[in-house]
Design a protein around this motif. Structure first.
Motif, PDB file in Angstrom:
ATOM      1  N   LEU A   1      75.249 130.606  32.806  1.00 41.15           N
ATOM      2  CA  LEU A   1      74.303 129.900  33.666  1.00 41.15           C
ATOM      3  C   LEU A   1      74.784 128.477  33.935  1.00 41.15           C
ATOM      4  N   LYS A   2      74.754 128.080  35.183  1.00 39.91           N
ATOM      5  CA  LYS A   2      75.231 126.751  35.558  1.00 39.91           C
ATOM      6  C   LYS A   2      74.291 125.656  35.073  1.00 39.91           C
ATOM      7  N   ASP A   3      73.006 125.907  35.152  1.00 39.08           N
ATOM      8  CA  ASP A   3      72.010 124.922  34.722  1.00 39.08           C
ATOM      9  C   ASP A   3      71.304 125.446  33.479  1.00 39.08           C
ATOM     10  N   LYS A   4      71.748 124.999  32.311  1.00 40.25           N
ATOM     11  CA  LYS A   4      71.203 125.506  31.055  1.00 40.25           C
ATOM     12  C   LYS A   4      69.719 125.172  30.884  1.00 40.25           C
ATOM     13  N   LYS A   5      69.265 124.085  31.538  1.00 41.23           N
ATOM     14  CA  LYS A   5      67.861 123.689  31.412  1.00 41.23           C
ATOM     15  C   LYS A   5      66.925 124.743  31.987  1.00 41.23           C
ATOM     16  N   THR A   6      67.417 125.535  32.927  1.00 40.81           N
ATOM     17  CA  THR A   6      66.545 126.523  33.548  1.00 40.81           C
ATOM     18  C   THR A   6      66.116 127.600  32.566  1.00 40.81           C
ATOM     19  N   VAL A   7      66.921 127.828  31.534  1.00 41.63           N
ATOM     20  CA  VAL A   7      66.568 128.853  30.542  1.00 41.63           C
ATOM     21  C   VAL A   7      65.288 128.464  29.812  1.00 41.63           C
ATOM     22  N   LYS A   8      65.196 127.209  29.356  1.00 39.67           N
ATOM     23  CA  LYS A   8      64.000 126.791  28.617  1.00 39.67           C
ATOM     24  C   LYS A   8      62.784 126.733  29.536  1.00 39.67           C
ATOM     25  N   ASN A   9      63.007 126.513  30.828  1.00 39.84           N
ATOM     26  CA  ASN A   9      61.892 126.505  31.777  1.00 39.84           C
ATOM     27  C   ASN A   9      61.237 127.880  31.874  1.00 39.84           C
ATOM     28  N   TRP A  10      62.077 128.915  31.876  1.00 39.56           N
ATOM     29  CA  TRP A  10      61.580 130.255  32.183  1.00 39.56           C
ATOM     30  C   TRP A  10      61.325 131.138  30.969  1.00 39.56           C
TER      31      TRP A  10
ATOM     32  N   ILE B   1      59.102 148.296  23.977  1.00 40.37           N
ATOM     33  CA  ILE B   1      60.214 148.195  24.913  1.00 40.37           C
ATOM     34  C   ILE B   1      61.021 146.933  24.636  1.00 40.37           C
ATOM     35  N   LYS B   2      62.325 147.083  24.653  1.00 38.76           N
ATOM     36  CA  LYS B   2      63.220 145.928  24.584  1.00 38.76           C
ATOM     37  C   LYS B   2      64.031 145.886  25.868  1.00 38.76           C
ATOM     38  N   ILE B   3      64.413 144.678  26.278  1.00 39.55           N
ATOM     39  CA  ILE B   3      65.185 144.500  27.497  1.00 39.55           C
ATOM     40  C   ILE B   3      66.428 143.690  27.159  1.00 39.55           C
ATOM     41  N   VAL B   4      67.590 144.280  27.296  1.00 39.60           N
ATOM     42  CA  VAL B   4      68.855 143.608  27.004  1.00 39.60           C
ATOM     43  C   VAL B   4      69.424 143.037  28.300  1.00 39.60           C
ATOM     44  N   ILE B   5      69.678 141.724  28.292  1.00 41.57           N
ATOM     45  CA  ILE B   5      70.269 141.030  29.442  1.00 41.57           C
ATOM     46  C   ILE B   5      71.666 140.560  29.037  1.00 41.57           C
ATOM     47  N   HIS B   6      72.658 140.919  29.838  1.00 43.49           N
ATOM     48  CA  HIS B   6      74.054 140.617  29.489  1.00 43.49           C
ATOM     49  C   HIS B   6      74.861 140.373  30.756  1.00 43.49           C
ATOM     50  N   PHE B   7      75.874 139.542  30.632  1.00 37.19           N
ATOM     51  CA  PHE B   7      76.834 139.353  31.723  1.00 37.19           C
ATOM     52  C   PHE B   7      78.210 139.755  31.223  1.00 37.19           C
TER      53      PHE B   7
ATOM     54  N   VAL C   1      79.558 141.500  36.477  1.00 41.09           N
ATOM     55  CA  VAL C   1      78.348 142.312  36.566  1.00 41.09           C
ATOM     56  C   VAL C   1      77.239 141.751  35.683  1.00 41.09           C
ATOM     57  N   PHE C   2      76.015 141.862  36.184  1.00 42.71           N
ATOM     58  CA  PHE C   2      74.797 141.522  35.449  1.00 42.71           C
ATOM     59  C   PHE C   2      74.179 142.820  34.959  1.00 42.71           C
ATOM     60  N   PHE C   3      73.925 142.904  33.659  1.00 42.05           N
ATOM     61  CA  PHE C   3      73.299 144.091  33.072  1.00 42.05           C
ATOM     62  C   PHE C   3      71.845 143.797  32.714  1.00 42.05           C
ATOM     63  N   CYS C   4      70.975 144.755  32.962  1.00 46.48           N
ATOM     64  CA  CYS C   4      69.580 144.700  32.525  1.00 46.48           C
ATOM     65  C   CYS C   4      69.217 146.103  32.045  1.00 46.48           C
ATOM     66  N   ILE C   5      69.022 146.241  30.736  1.00 43.73           N
ATOM     67  CA  ILE C   5      68.759 147.577  30.177  1.00 43.73           C
ATOM     68  C   ILE C   5      67.426 147.589  29.431  1.00 43.73           C
ATOM     69  N   PRO C   6      66.368 148.100  30.054  1.00 45.72           N
ATOM     70  CA  PRO C   6      65.110 148.336  29.332  1.00 45.72           C
ATOM     71  C   PRO C   6      65.258 149.609  28.484  1.00 45.72           C
TER      72      PRO C   6
ATOM     73  N   ARG D   1      76.815 137.988  42.915  1.00 46.88           N
ATOM     74  CA  ARG D   1      76.244 136.733  42.431  1.00 46.88           C
ATOM     75  C   ARG D   1      75.201 136.968  41.343  1.00 46.88           C
ATOM     76  N   LEU D   2      75.264 136.175  40.290  1.00 44.67           N
ATOM     77  CA  LEU D   2      74.302 136.275  39.193  1.00 44.67           C
ATOM     78  C   LEU D   2      72.907 135.909  39.702  1.00 44.67           C
ATOM     79  N   PRO D   3      71.898 136.735  39.451  1.00 47.54           N
ATOM     80  CA  PRO D   3      70.548 136.402  39.922  1.00 47.54           C
ATOM     81  C   PRO D   3      70.005 135.163  39.220  1.00 47.54           C
ATOM     82  N   ALA D   4      69.167 134.411  39.917  1.00 51.84           N
ATOM     83  CA  ALA D   4      68.574 133.197  39.356  1.00 51.84           C
ATOM     84  C   ALA D   4      67.770 133.524  38.102  1.00 51.84           C
ATOM     85  N   VAL D   5      67.760 132.585  37.163  1.00 51.91           N
ATOM     86  CA  VAL D   5      67.058 132.789  35.890  1.00 51.91           C
ATOM     87  C   VAL D   5      65.579 133.107  36.116  1.00 51.91           C
TER      88      VAL D   5
END
Length: 223
Positions: A163-172, A111-117, A9-14, A67-71
Motif C-alpha cells: 500500500l502506498k499510503d500506510k495511513k489508510t490502513v488504520k483509517n479503514w 468466516i475468515k477472509i484472507v487478503i494477500h498480494f 494479483v490481489f487475492f481475497c479468499i473467504p 491495479r490494486l484496489p483501494a483500501v
C-alpha cells in the motif's frame, strides 16, 4: 527479482471456519443446503469485480489482476461478505429453528477472509484459466493458521507493505483492534500478517477527528 512473465494479483479468499465439524455432525441434506446457500451468497457479494478461480468446498478463491484496489473498497468488500454471511446464517433461525440452535448458534460456523498480494502465472488447461505460482500455494496455506477468532480478516504483510499510503490502513481497519501474527510454513519460512475480528469491524471507517495522531502499538498474538 520477479519474473517479468508473472502477473501481479490481489487475492481475497473467504473461507468458512468450523466447516469440518459442521459437515460431519449435521444431517447431510441440511448441511449441503447451508453450505451451498452460503457459497452462493459469498460469490454474489463481489463488489470489486474479482474473478472466481475456484469454489473449493468451503472457500471462494477470488482474485483480481491489474491495479490494486483501494483500501476503502477492500474494507467494504470484507464487510459486505461478512454481512451477507451473517444475514444468511441468521435466516435459519426462522426457517430451521431446531437445526439453527443445534448447529449454527453461537458462531459454530464462521468466516475468515484472507487478503494477500502476490504474483501468478495464468495458464490455460482444458479451456479453463488456472492460477499457478508460489503465492497461490502460500495463500492456501494461510487458511490454516492459529488465529482463535471464528470470524476475522487476515491481511498479509505482502499486502499491507504494498500500500502506498500506510495511513489508510488504520483509517479503514480499526487499527487499534488489529493484532499481529505469524505462521511457519514449510518451504516459505516465517510468514507475517495482521488480523482483526470481523466483530470489531462494525464501523470500518472512522471520522477524521477520531483518528489517532500516531499508529498505536499492535498487540502481539500470544504464542
Amino acid at each position: 527479482m520477479k519474473n517479468k512473465s508473472l502477473v501481479p494479483v490481489f487475492f481475497c479468499i473467504p473461507d468458512l471456519t468450523g466447516f469440518t465439524k459442521f459437515i460431519t455432525s449435521t444431517e447431510t441434506v441440511f448441511a449441503n443446503q447451508v453450505i451451498t446457500d452460503l457459497l452462493n451468497q459469498i460469490v454474489s457479494s463481489n463488489m470489486l469485480d474479482m474473478k472466481v478461480a475456484e469454489v473449493e468446498g468451503d472457500a471462494v478463491f477470488f482474485y483480481r489482476t491489474g491495479r490494486l484496489p483501494a483500501v476503502g473498497k477492500v474494507a467494504k468488500q470484507c464487510k459486505n461478505i461478512y454481512d451477507t454471511f451473517k444475514e444468511k446464517i441468521d435466516s435459519y433461525q426462522t426457517s430451521h429453528p431446531e437445526e439453527y440452535q443445534q448447529f449454527l448458534a453461537d458462531e459454530q460456523l464462521g468466516i475468515k477472509i484472507v487478503i494477500h498480494f502476490g504474483h501468478i502465472s495464468l495458464v490455460k488447461i482444458e479451456g479453463r484459466t488456472k492460477l499457478m505460482g508460489e503465492d497461490v500455494i502460500l495463500v492456501h496455506k494461510l487458511l490454516k493458521n492459529g488465529i482463535p477468532e471464528p470470524n476475522y480478516i487476515l491481511l498479509t504483510d505482502n499486502y499491507t507493505l504494498k500500500l502506498k499510503d500506510k495511513k489508510t490502513v488504520k483509517n479503514w481497519f480499526n487499527w487499534e483492534s488489529v493484532k499481529k501474527g505469524s505462521e511457519q510454513y514449510e518451504h516459505f519460512g516465517l510468514t507475517h500478517y495482521s488480523y482483526i475480528s470481523l466483530v470489531d469491524c462494525k464501523n470500518f471507517k472512522k471520522k477524521k477527528s477520531q483518528l489517532p495522531k500516531s499508529l498505536p502499538r499492535i498487540i502481539s498474538n500470544p504464542s
